[in-house]
Design a protein around this motif. Structure first.
Motif, short mmCIF file in Angstrom:
data_model
loop_
_atom_site.label_atom_id
_atom_site.label_comp_id
_atom_site.label_asym_id
_atom_site.label_seq_id
_atom_site.Cartn_x
_atom_site.Cartn_y
_atom_site.Cartn_z
N PHE A 1 38.92 41.42 41.31
CA PHE A 1 38.87 42.44 40.26
C PHE A 1 37.81 43.47 40.63
O PHE A 1 36.69 43.12 40.98
N LEU B 1 42.70 53.97 38.56
CA LEU B 1 43.80 53.08 38.94
C LEU B 1 45.02 53.92 39.30
O LEU B 1 45.71 53.66 40.31
N LEU C 1 44.85 41.49 38.99
CA LEU C 1 45.59 41.76 37.75
C LEU C 1 46.78 40.81 37.64
O LEU C 1 47.05 40.26 36.57
N ARG C 2 47.46 40.61 38.74
CA ARG C 2 48.61 39.71 38.72
C ARG C 2 48.18 38.29 38.38
O ARG C 2 48.88 37.57 37.67
N ILE D 1 45.67 37.50 36.52
CA ILE D 1 45.32 37.47 35.10
C ILE D 1 46.57 37.43 34.23
O ILE D 1 46.68 36.60 33.34
N VAL D 2 47.51 38.31 34.50
CA VAL D 2 48.69 38.38 33.64
C VAL D 2 49.79 37.40 34.05
O VAL D 2 50.81 37.31 33.38
N GLY D 3 49.55 36.67 35.12
CA GLY D 3 50.54 35.68 35.54
C GLY D 3 51.73 36.31 36.22
O GLY D 3 52.75 36.53 35.60
N LEU D 4 51.58 36.56 37.50
CA LEU D 4 52.60 37.23 38.29
C LEU D 4 52.92 38.62 37.75
O LEU D 4 52.19 39.48 37.73
N HIS E 1 39.58 49.70 38.24
CA HIS E 1 40.27 49.33 37.00
C HIS E 1 40.39 50.48 35.99
O HIS E 1 41.38 50.55 35.27
N VAL F 1 44.93 44.76 42.40
CA VAL F 1 46.28 44.51 41.89
C VAL F 1 46.57 43.01 41.90
O VAL F 1 47.14 42.45 40.95
#
Lengths: 95, 95
Positions: free
Chosen positions: A6, A16, A89-90, A92-95, A11, A86
């Motif tokens: 991160f 971004l 982020l993936r 964190i948000v799960g794929l 961000h 990126v």
DNA sequence: CCTTTACTTTCCATGGTGGAAACTAAAGAT
DNA sequence: ATCTTTAGTTTCCACCATGGAAAGTAAAGG
């Protein structure tokens, strides 16, 4: 493959977007990026400066059709940081 | 399917994580979220309050093994906003 | 030389962020 | 019944981010 990391510099919404715009291309003009982000000159200029000081983008002033224009491109460091962000982020948000 | 919509309330790192943690589950305890984010009580409490005031999460105080604990869950509005934000991120970074 | 263009920098005001410490309410202990 | 502990909450404070407007600058073009 970049390691998920991160990066709060990247961000921030406008930065971004700048990185995302620059990532797939070799370079873009200042005015093109500005039009995409819909921000003022001063705001874009300041974000560019921040990214440049982190060595995430390189700035070149070069003539484009007679007049000098500012061209922006991601450095290798910038690309790695962007891809790492990126990936974070993936995660964190799960794929 | 939620419409892509960047949401700066959700975008902030800690709040993005809070939403991401709550999204797949029905609810989580305050202490569990705090441990995941590695933030102080006060910081988590303030983010919770901000999300609650936007009606993105609901807060319930309920006994868990004798003592009262704070349980957090995404509201439907919060889930829609979260999914919309994730969609916006995907649009920015290109899938 | 004066103007225009393409940024850059400064000024200013506002809002986000976090830590520490003080505060509160409800259990549990004695 | 009161004291203590636990689980947050709120306040205080300091600092950084962010943006717009306006002033500044440098290099063409007329």
């Amino acid at each position: 493959m970049s390691k998920a990391c991160f990066d709060s510099l990247i961000h921030a919404h406008n930065r971004l977007q700048i990185c995302a715009l620059l990532h797939p291309v070799s370079e873009l003009e200042f005015s093109v990026v500005k039009a995409q982000l819909e921000v003022s000159d001063s705001v874009l200029s300041k974000h560019i400066k921040a990214l440049e000081q982190a060595n995430y983008i390189s700035v070149a002033k070069r003539a484009s059709l007679s007049r000098p224009r500012t061209w922006l491109s991601l450095t290798e460091l910038g690309e790695a940081a962007y891809l790492g962000h990126v990936a974070a982020l993936r995660e964190i948000v799960g794929l």
